[in-house]
Design a protein around this motif. Structure first.
Motif, PDB file in Angstrom:
ATOM      1  N   UNK A   1       0.685  -1.579   0.030  1.00 19.19           N
ATOM      2  CA  UNK A   1       0.584   0.194  -0.261  1.00 19.19           C
ATOM      3  C   UNK A   1       0.940   1.359  -0.020  1.00 19.19           C
ATOM      4  N   UNK A   2       1.942   1.425   0.828  1.00 20.51           N
ATOM      5  CA  UNK A   2       2.902   2.136   0.488  1.00 20.51           C
ATOM      6  C   UNK A   2       3.258   2.539  -0.533  1.00 20.51           C
ATOM      7  N   UNK A   3       3.789   1.234  -1.497  1.00 18.71           N
ATOM      8  CA  UNK A   3       4.490   1.550  -2.647  1.00 18.71           C
ATOM      9  C   UNK A   3       3.052   2.335  -3.929  1.00 18.71           C
TER      10      UNK A   3
ATOM     11  N   UNK B   1       2.959  -7.244  13.774  1.00 16.43           N
ATOM     12  CA  UNK B   1       3.933  -8.442  12.699  1.00 16.43           C
ATOM     13  C   UNK B   1       4.082  -9.704  13.173  1.00 16.43           C
ATOM     14  N   UNK B   2       4.452 -10.737  12.511  1.00 15.69           N
ATOM     15  CA  UNK B   2       4.713 -12.086  13.147  1.00 15.69           C
ATOM     16  C   UNK B   2       5.546 -12.891  12.192  1.00 15.69           C
ATOM     17  N   UNK B   3       6.326 -13.615  12.720  1.00 15.83           N
ATOM     18  CA  UNK B   3       6.707 -14.689  11.436  1.00 15.83           C
ATOM     19  C   UNK B   3       7.272 -13.316   9.867  1.00 15.83           C
TER      20      UNK B   3
ATOM     21  N   UNK C   1      13.813   1.331  18.072  1.00 15.62           N
ATOM     22  CA  UNK C   1      14.718   0.266  17.754  1.00 15.62           C
ATOM     23  C   UNK C   1      13.328  -0.779  17.137  1.00 15.62           C
ATOM     24  N   UNK C   2      13.489  -0.272  15.116  1.00 17.09           N
ATOM     25  CA  UNK C   2      12.673  -1.582  14.669  1.00 17.09           C
ATOM     26  C   UNK C   2      13.733  -2.244  13.171  1.00 17.09           C
ATOM     27  N   UNK C   3      12.314  -3.165  13.028  1.00 11.87           N
ATOM     28  CA  UNK C   3      12.699  -3.993  12.121  1.00 11.87           C
ATOM     29  C   UNK C   3      12.477  -3.474  10.375  1.00 11.87           C
ATOM     30  N   UNK C   4      11.006  -2.558  10.603  1.00  7.46           N
ATOM     31  CA  UNK C   4      10.517  -2.780   9.068  1.00  7.46           C
ATOM     32  C   UNK C   4      10.813  -2.006   8.425  1.00  7.46           C
ATOM     33  N   UNK C   5      12.046  -1.418   8.061  1.00  9.01           N
ATOM     34  CA  UNK C   5      12.781  -1.066   7.465  1.00  9.01           C
ATOM     35  C   UNK C   5      13.839  -1.631   6.113  1.00  9.01           C
ATOM     36  N   UNK C   6      14.808  -3.145   6.850  1.00 11.11           N
ATOM     37  CA  UNK C   6      15.759  -2.919   7.025  1.00 11.11           C
ATOM     38  C   UNK C   6      16.188  -4.607   7.394  1.00 11.11           C
TER      39      UNK C   6
ATOM     40  N   UNK D   1       4.889   4.597   8.493  1.00 13.51           N
ATOM     41  CA  UNK D   1       5.376   2.946   7.883  1.00 13.51           C
ATOM     42  C   UNK D   1       5.801   2.578   9.425  1.00 13.51           C
ATOM     43  N   UNK D   2       6.837   2.926   9.538  1.00 20.95           N
ATOM     44  CA  UNK D   2       7.653   2.191  10.608  1.00 20.95           C
ATOM     45  C   UNK D   2       5.738   1.185  11.458  1.00 20.95           C
ATOM     46  N   UNK D   3       5.505   2.144  12.108  1.00 20.88           N
ATOM     47  CA  UNK D   3       4.157   1.983  12.915  1.00 20.88           C
ATOM     48  C   UNK D   3       3.046   0.916  12.245  1.00 20.88           C
ATOM     49  N   UNK D   4       3.199   0.713  11.391  1.00 14.78           N
ATOM     50  CA  UNK D   4       2.356  -0.035  10.721  1.00 14.78           C
ATOM     51  C   UNK D   4       2.468  -0.781  10.199  1.00 14.78           C
TER      52      UNK D   4
END
Length: 360
Positions: free
Chosen positions: A95-97, A292-294, A268-273, A284-287
């Protein structure tokens, strides 16, 4: 600044200030050269650059200063195993794209880490120091850097990592506190556990190793520099403080986000990389993180590859909600000025703080 440390002499520094490498474009040749020219040491990150781009960056820096500078790479990374079902991660970011007018993303393909080619280029970049993060260098790389006469600097987020780095043959260690922006350098144990604060980490690392320690994480002004030196660090490494300088190569929307942020708005997030990294919270980070899992977030560097087109487009469009806004917890202290002026201010502030400490 009358304060001197052995590491400053080894690196040829007038001041114990190292500009952190910021792979991804923030550390332009102009920024690196300005910091070195002002008596510190500028670093550029080559982790996402092609070998010829690393050589060209070094050439561009040498054209702007005859002072020493450094180059940084990620330690070699294993090839990521493809997820069982990458569609979940792709659908989470699609959706962000669309919002940015991009074509729907495709599942990223695992690729072999081109570390050896980048290393060869880094050795020919003209840099005087070679730093790395996300692991320990293989013996052949350590030997190659030493043979070139470059100072070798590793990154640790725990005491155990610092000890491992010393045993591997590094000349100095960056003790990266949990306050630091960008990717966590953690490589031993749980990747989410290496978030020890800078002021707690530095003295414990100093007690465990016999080589120079460079403090990093949340240091934004002369008070932080002085505190690090008093603890026993021989220099500091600062990233976020230089991101808002005029020479920094990040989009204006990124700089504005830093100036608008507070210390409680980094996470600290894994969302981007796909790898833990501290940045300013955005939509984006929050969404992507929500529930999120797996395989909802791919492993590094697959997630990084997946989100790169989105981040590139967002930078061009000036939309901070889609950018990986790497920044440390000292964001309230970020300033708008040139790197040269910032260096002048930092030196004066450090002198004042050290004098105040000595007078007590």
């Amino acid at each position: 600044m009358p304060f001197r440390t052995p590491l400053m002499d080894s690196l040829g520094l007038d001041h114990p200030i190292i500009q952190a490498p910021m792979a991804g474009g923030g550390d332009t040749p102009d920024l690196v050269a300005a910091v070195s020219q002002a008596g510190g040491m500028g670093f550029f990150g080559g982790a996402y650059l092609a070998p010829d781009q690393i050589v060209e960056a070094g050439r561009a820096i040498r054209a702007k200063t005859n002072r020493r500078f450094g180059v940084n790479l990620f330690a070699p990374q294993p090839v990521s195993e493809p997820p069982i079902d990458p569609r979940r991660a792709v659908e989470r970011v699609a959706p962000f794209f669309a919002e940015l007018g991009l074509e729907a993303p495709s599942p990223p393909v695992p690729a072999v880490d081109p570390f050896e080619d980048r290393l060869a280029a880094a050795l020919e970049s003209g840099a005087s120091a070679f730093s790395f993060t996300l692991g320990v260098l293989p013996a052949f790389a350590v030997q190659a850097v030493k043979a070139k006469g470059m100072m070798l600097i590793g990154t640790a987020t725990t005491v155990d990592e610092a000890v491992a780095l010393e045993h591997s043959g590094v000349d100095a260690i960056v003790a990266q506190g949990g306050e630091a922006g960008g990717h966590r350098g953690t490589f031993l144990g749980d990747l989410t556990a290496g978030v020890v604060g800078t002021m707690a980490l530095v003295p414990q690392v100093l007690d465990a190793v016999s080589i120079p320690v460079i403090a990093s994480g949340g240091i934004m002004d002369g008070r932080g520099i002085a505190a690090s030196l008093v603890l026993g660090a021989e220099a500091v490494q600062m990233g976020t403080a230089f991101l808002t300088c005029g020479e920094a190569g990040v989009p204006d929307a990124y700089k504005a986000a830093i100036h608008a942020a507070t210390e409680s708005r980094t996470r600290v997030t894994r969302a981007f990389s796909g790898r833990p990294a501290r940045g300013i919270v955005n939509r984006f980070m929050e969404t992507v993180e929500a529930g999120a899992s797996g395989d909802d977030i791919l492993a590094f560097p697959l997630q990084n590859t997946l989100t790169r087109p989105m981040r590139t487009a967002a930078g061009k469009q000036g939309k901070a909600d889609y950018l990986s806004l790497w920044a440390g917890q000292g964001v309230r202290m970020a300033r708008r000025m040139t790197a040269s002026d910032l260096m002048t201010v930092l030196v004066a502030e450090t002198d004042t703080a050290l004098a105040r400490t000595a007078a007590r």
